[in-house]
Design an enzyme around this catalytic site. Structure first.
Site, PDB file in Angstrom:
ATOM      1  NE  ARG A  27      -4.409  -1.351   1.791  1.00 53.65           N
ATOM      2  CZ  ARG A  27      -5.401  -1.489   2.654  1.00 53.65           C
ATOM      3  NH1 ARG A  27      -5.230  -1.176   3.923  1.00 53.65           N
ATOM      4  NH2 ARG A  27      -6.568  -1.939   2.255  1.00 53.65           N
ATOM      5  CE  LYS A  77     -19.028 -14.654   9.006  1.00 55.14           C
ATOM      6  NZ  LYS A  77     -19.247 -13.339   9.621  1.00 55.14           N
ATOM      7  N   GLY A  97      -9.115  -8.751   1.050  1.00 58.14           N
ATOM      8  CA  GLY A  97      -7.918  -8.852   1.884  1.00 58.14           C
ATOM      9  C   GLY A  97      -7.196 -10.176   1.761  1.00 58.14           C
TER      10      GLY A  97
END
Ligand code: ADP
Ligand code: 3PG
Ligand code: MG
Length: 398
Positions: A37, A203, A353
């Site tokens: 980043r 999920k 992520g």
């Protein structure tokens, strides 16, 4: 309509507040474990420096609850030192954000110089989007640039209220945000066909809105990861002890009927006696998982099936690991999909992520078209959400 970028600002002699996302992963000792980043912000920073600006850099790191004294690992000293090493020039770091040290350092800034302010989330006004705090922060600079793609889904002060303090002609996006948005727009707009979306991860509930938004655009939606078992259970199959969201079965059924033949489920599974690296493992074919076993990864036949579809796609967007890839016995599905993306001649985009982390760890990041620096921001953009942080940046004129 494209937004104003740092290219459009008259930078010479200006103090530019650049909101960056230096929220880097850290080791237990607070060291930086991945500086992607920081590297991703360099094009914007060097452009502004080369055009006569001085830079005031603002970022968060983690989610500190205390103050800089008690939350030392959240201070930005290590990040500023890494930035200095990457730029090959001095970078000053101050220990507050709008306090006396920040004010003095910003007042003394000369063209070509850089100061990193302390973690903006040490200030209570940041999360709340407090206008008074925003005005103080904005008061340090002459212009504002948003190059914090990973934070664009947040309405925090430094993302929305701060840019609103500047006249429109002094607000712009940085090159990283510009690049990320361009890729995302391609995915949501006129993508090269066939378009394949690979969805996995923990999920189904995290991914329902993305699946709904992407379904009309994609030709194939390949499913893997733990969410597979919510879909299989919803179809009435046995899933053993695999992860399942029992309260999402109706939604899973709705998605499957909406998707029809576009939605592809694994044809075999790597299963284990426990969700741990030391457990006994085997492969089962078909949609049922034996009693007492956990579905931990897609099987070899599924890897081959998905790889074939990925390799021949015009566009691939991938979010969500195919299994619990952090443990070696359950890595092959995610590795196989990463290899297929790397071998594809189409446009290949990875986001989220853990998915980005997997592709980086496997060493394929340079072989895909784009690995997003966004986690939540990438996902929410694909859900079709509009971001306030982008709304406050004016469209480019002409
Ligand atoms: P991303 O951060 O890329 O959006 P998610 O947060 O949705 O991805 O999911 C990542 C996590 O899902 C990983 O940490 C991985 O271990 C877990 N996972 C994937 N498949 C399984 C599975 N079959 N059983 C348990 N955990 C799984
Ligand atoms: C991220 O890592 O997704 C961004 O830096 C935003 O961080 P947050 O989820 O703590 O707001
Ligand atoms: Mg995740």
């Amino acid at each position: 309509m494209p937004k104003q970028t740092v290219r459009d600002l008259k930078l010479d002699g200006l103090k530019v507040l650049v909101r960056v996302d230096f929220n880097v992963p850290q080791g237990k000792d607070g060291s930086i474990s991945d500086d992607r980043r920081i590297k991703a912000a360099l094009p914007t920073l060097t452009h502004a420096l080369n055009h006569g600006a001085s830079l005031i850099l603002v970022s968060h790191l983690g989610r500190p609850t205390g103050d800089p004294g008690t939350d030392a690992p959240f201070r930005l000293d290590a990040v500023a030192a890494r930035l200095s090493a990457l730029l090959g020039k001095p970078v000053a770091k101050v220990d507050d954000t709008v306090g006396p040290a920040a004010k003095a350092a910003c007042a003394a800034l000369r063209p070509g110089e850089i100061v990193v302010l302390e973690n903006v989330r040490f200030n209570k006004g940041e999360k709340k989007g407090d206008p008074k705090f925003a005005a103080e922060l904005a008061g340090l600079a002459d212009a504002y640039v948003n190059d914090a793609f990973g934070t664009c889904h947040r309405d925090e002060a430094s993302m929305v209220a701060v840019p609103e303090c500047f006249p429109p002609e002094r607000r712009a996006l940085g090159f990283l945000v510009e690049k990320e948005l361009k890729i995302l727009e391609t995915l949501l707009g006129d993508a090269k066909r066939p378009m394949v979306s690979v969805m996995g991860g923990a999920k189904v509930s995290d991914k329902i809105l993305i699946i709904e938004n992407l379904l009309p655009k994609v030709d194939h939606l390949l499913v893997g990861g733990a969410m597979t078992y919510t879909f299989l259970k919803a179809q009435g199959h046995e899933i053993g002890k695999s992860r399942c969201e029992g309260d999402k079965l109706d939604e899973a059924r709705k998605l499957m009927s909406l998707a029809g033949l576009k939605l592809v489920l694994p044809v075999d599974h790597l299963i284990a006696t426990a969700p741990e690296a030391t457990a006994e493992v085997k492969v089962v074919e078909g949609p049922n998982i034996p009693e007492g076993w956990f579905g931990m990864d897609i099987g070899q036949k599924t890897i081959e099936l998905y790889s074939g579809m990925i390799r021949t796609a015009g566009t691939v967007v991938w979010n969500g690991p195919m299994g619990k890839f952090e443990d070696a016995p359950f890595r092959d599905g995610t590795l196989g999909v990463a290899k297929a993306l790397a071998a594809s001649t189409g446009v290949t985009v990875v986001g989220g992520g853990e998915t980005a982390e997997a592709v980086e760890t496997f060493g394929f990041a340079a072989k895909v078209t784009h690995v997003s620096t966004g986690g939540g921001a990438f996902l929410e953009y694909l859900e079709g959400k509009a971001f306030n942080s982008l709304r406050v940046i004016p469209d480019r004129e002409g």
